[in-house]
Design a protein around this motif. Structure first.
Motif, mmCIF file in Angstrom:
data_model
loop_
_atom_site.group_PDB
_atom_site.id
_atom_site.type_symbol
_atom_site.label_atom_id
_atom_site.label_comp_id
_atom_site.label_asym_id
_atom_site.label_seq_id
_atom_site.Cartn_x
_atom_site.Cartn_y
_atom_site.Cartn_z
ATOM 1 N N ILE A 1 -27.265 26.622 24.400
ATOM 2 C CA ILE A 1 -27.832 26.161 23.129
ATOM 3 C C ILE A 1 -29.196 26.783 22.855
ATOM 4 C CG2 ILE A 1 -26.554 23.995 23.130
ATOM 5 C CD1 ILE A 1 -29.065 22.625 24.196
ATOM 6 N N ASN B 1 -26.081 27.654 18.504
ATOM 7 C CA ASN B 1 -25.768 26.236 18.339
ATOM 8 C C ASN B 1 -24.308 26.021 18.735
ATOM 9 O OD1 ASN B 1 -25.791 23.538 17.647
ATOM 10 N ND2 ASN B 1 -25.469 23.930 15.453
ATOM 11 N N VAL B 2 -24.070 25.872 20.036
ATOM 12 C CA VAL B 2 -22.713 25.747 20.558
ATOM 13 C C VAL B 2 -22.571 24.444 21.332
ATOM 14 C CG1 VAL B 2 -22.323 28.224 20.723
ATOM 15 C CG2 VAL B 2 -23.336 26.998 22.658
ATOM 16 N N THR B 3 -21.332 24.029 21.492
ATOM 17 C CA THR B 3 -21.020 22.882 22.334
ATOM 18 C C THR B 3 -20.486 23.408 23.672
ATOM 19 O OG1 THR B 3 -18.726 22.741 21.570
ATOM 20 C CG2 THR B 3 -20.405 21.539 20.291
ATOM 21 N N ASP B 4 -20.356 22.522 24.642
ATOM 22 C CA ASP B 4 -19.820 22.922 25.944
ATOM 23 C C ASP B 4 -18.388 23.419 25.841
ATOM 24 O OD1 ASP B 4 -22.196 22.227 27.119
ATOM 25 O OD2 ASP B 4 -21.529 20.217 27.736
ATOM 26 N N GLU B 5 -17.680 22.977 24.796
ATOM 27 C CA GLU B 5 -16.277 23.350 24.637
ATOM 28 C C GLU B 5 -16.090 24.726 24.012
ATOM 29 O OE1 GLU B 5 -17.481 20.298 23.575
ATOM 30 O OE2 GLU B 5 -16.799 19.389 25.469
ATOM 31 N N GLU B 6 -17.153 25.297 23.441
ATOM 32 C CA GLU B 6 -16.995 26.598 22.787
ATOM 33 C C GLU B 6 -17.057 27.713 23.825
ATOM 34 O OE1 GLU B 6 -18.512 29.305 19.003
ATOM 35 O OE2 GLU B 6 -19.445 27.360 19.397
ATOM 36 N N SER C 1 -14.983 25.591 12.536
ATOM 37 C CA SER C 1 -16.077 25.670 13.506
ATOM 38 C C SER C 1 -16.048 26.983 14.279
ATOM 39 C CB SER C 1 -15.995 24.497 14.488
ATOM 40 O OG SER C 1 -14.747 24.504 15.176
ATOM 41 N N SER D 1 -18.571 30.420 13.500
ATOM 42 C CA SER D 1 -19.449 30.363 14.663
ATOM 43 C C SER D 1 -20.212 31.677 14.845
ATOM 44 C CB SER D 1 -18.633 30.086 15.933
ATOM 45 O OG SER D 1 -19.399 30.338 17.084
#
Length: 295
Positions: A101, A105-110, A193, A197
């Motif tokens: 991050i 701006n990413v999540t753990d799942e990306e 998303s 991205s």
């Protein structure tokens, strides 16, 4: 095979007396701007793909063989594991592409996966780390035909380089993957998303621009062997040491490696600007370069 290079030139032919399983087929000639395909397997060919129902019998416009999938999909077994020992670039590997991050701006799942031959993917990881802040990892061997494979045909979000390189995501499922042979425009849309991205767009852009393709050869002679192997070999030693002592050192090593590749590309551009040198290179290529020397 040249990372960041422009490709192009006149296609060559695999010598018919080479005992190569694909003797007589053309290779090379593909340009950098033709590298990007679609989400449909068998895409990304600038020539030689008139029959969309199969990849069997096709040329190798960028020098690399296409991937293959389970159930002999589209005749891919022709390039399957029985020929891994002579596959240009070595056997197929894959590597997860993750970032943090702090950079996107990413999540753990990306997480995305790059799939391709070993010798192409190793330097490509350098570019992913440098330009997209990917967390450095060592690629693992991948068997696309295995029913237990981490990545399936349906997970591919983009093919490159005549379907010899791919980006995939377990979060994506292309329900048309096995039914869209006749129409390269048919595929399941990416989730919004993923579509928008910045991280995905970054790795997609790097894969398109930095993947290894056959291009104008470097000037060389038997008395002065190419230094490419020494440079890449030294860099891979740095990578191995970096993995042992920490990611910080690896990032520095990656940046050094990237500088080497950029310098090599710029040097080639200057050299090949001279028409006399271009003619000399073309002559050397005809007499010295053979397909089985690649990569």
């Amino acid at each position: 095979m040249d990372h960041w290079g422009g490709g192009g030139g006149k296609p060559d032919t695999i010598s018919k007396d080479s005992k190569h399983p694909f003797e007589g087929r053309n290779f090379g000639g593909g340009k950098r701007e033709e590298v990007k395909g679609t989400r449909v397997f068998g895409s990304g060919y600038p020539y030689g793909a008139d029959n969309r129902s199969t990849i069997a019998g096709r040329p190798f416009p960028f020098g690399a063989w296409p991937l293959y999938w389970d159930q002999n999909f589209m005749g891919g077994d022709e390039y399957g594991p029985k020929y891994d020992t002579i596959r240009p670039g070595g056997f197929i590997v894959y590597a997860p592409l993750r970032t943090t991050i702090e950079h996107f701006n990413v999540t753990d799942e990306e997480v995305y996966y790059a799939i391709g031959d070993r010798e192409s993917l190793l330097p490509l990881m350098v570019s992913f780390v440098t330009w997209c802040h990917v967390t450095p990892v060592w690629p693992s061997r991948f068997d696309p035909s295995s029913p237990n494979a981490t990545i399936k045909l349906e997970n591919v979000i983009q093919y490159f380089r005549a379907s010899s390189l791919a980006l995939a995501s377990p979060a994506y499922n292309n329900t048309f993957a096995r039914a869209s042979i006749s129409d390269a425009n048919v595929s399941t849309l990416l989730p919004e998303s993923m579509e928008y991205s910045p991280f995905r767009r970054c790795v997609d852009d790097v894969a398109e621009k930095a993947s290894a393709i056959v291009g104008e050869p470097l000037i060389h002679s038997s008395a002065h062997p190419s230094r490419d192997g020494i440079l890449i070999g030294s860099f891979l030693i740095l990578v191995g040491v970096g993995l042992l002592i920490g990611g910080g050192f690896l990032l520095v090593a990656c940046e050094v490696g990237e500088t080497v590749f950029h310098y090599r590309f710029q040097l080639q551009k200057r050299l090949y600007g001279d028409p006399c040198i271009r003619s000399k290179v073309a002559a050397e290529r005809r007499t010295e370069i053979r397909y089985e020397d690649y990569p």
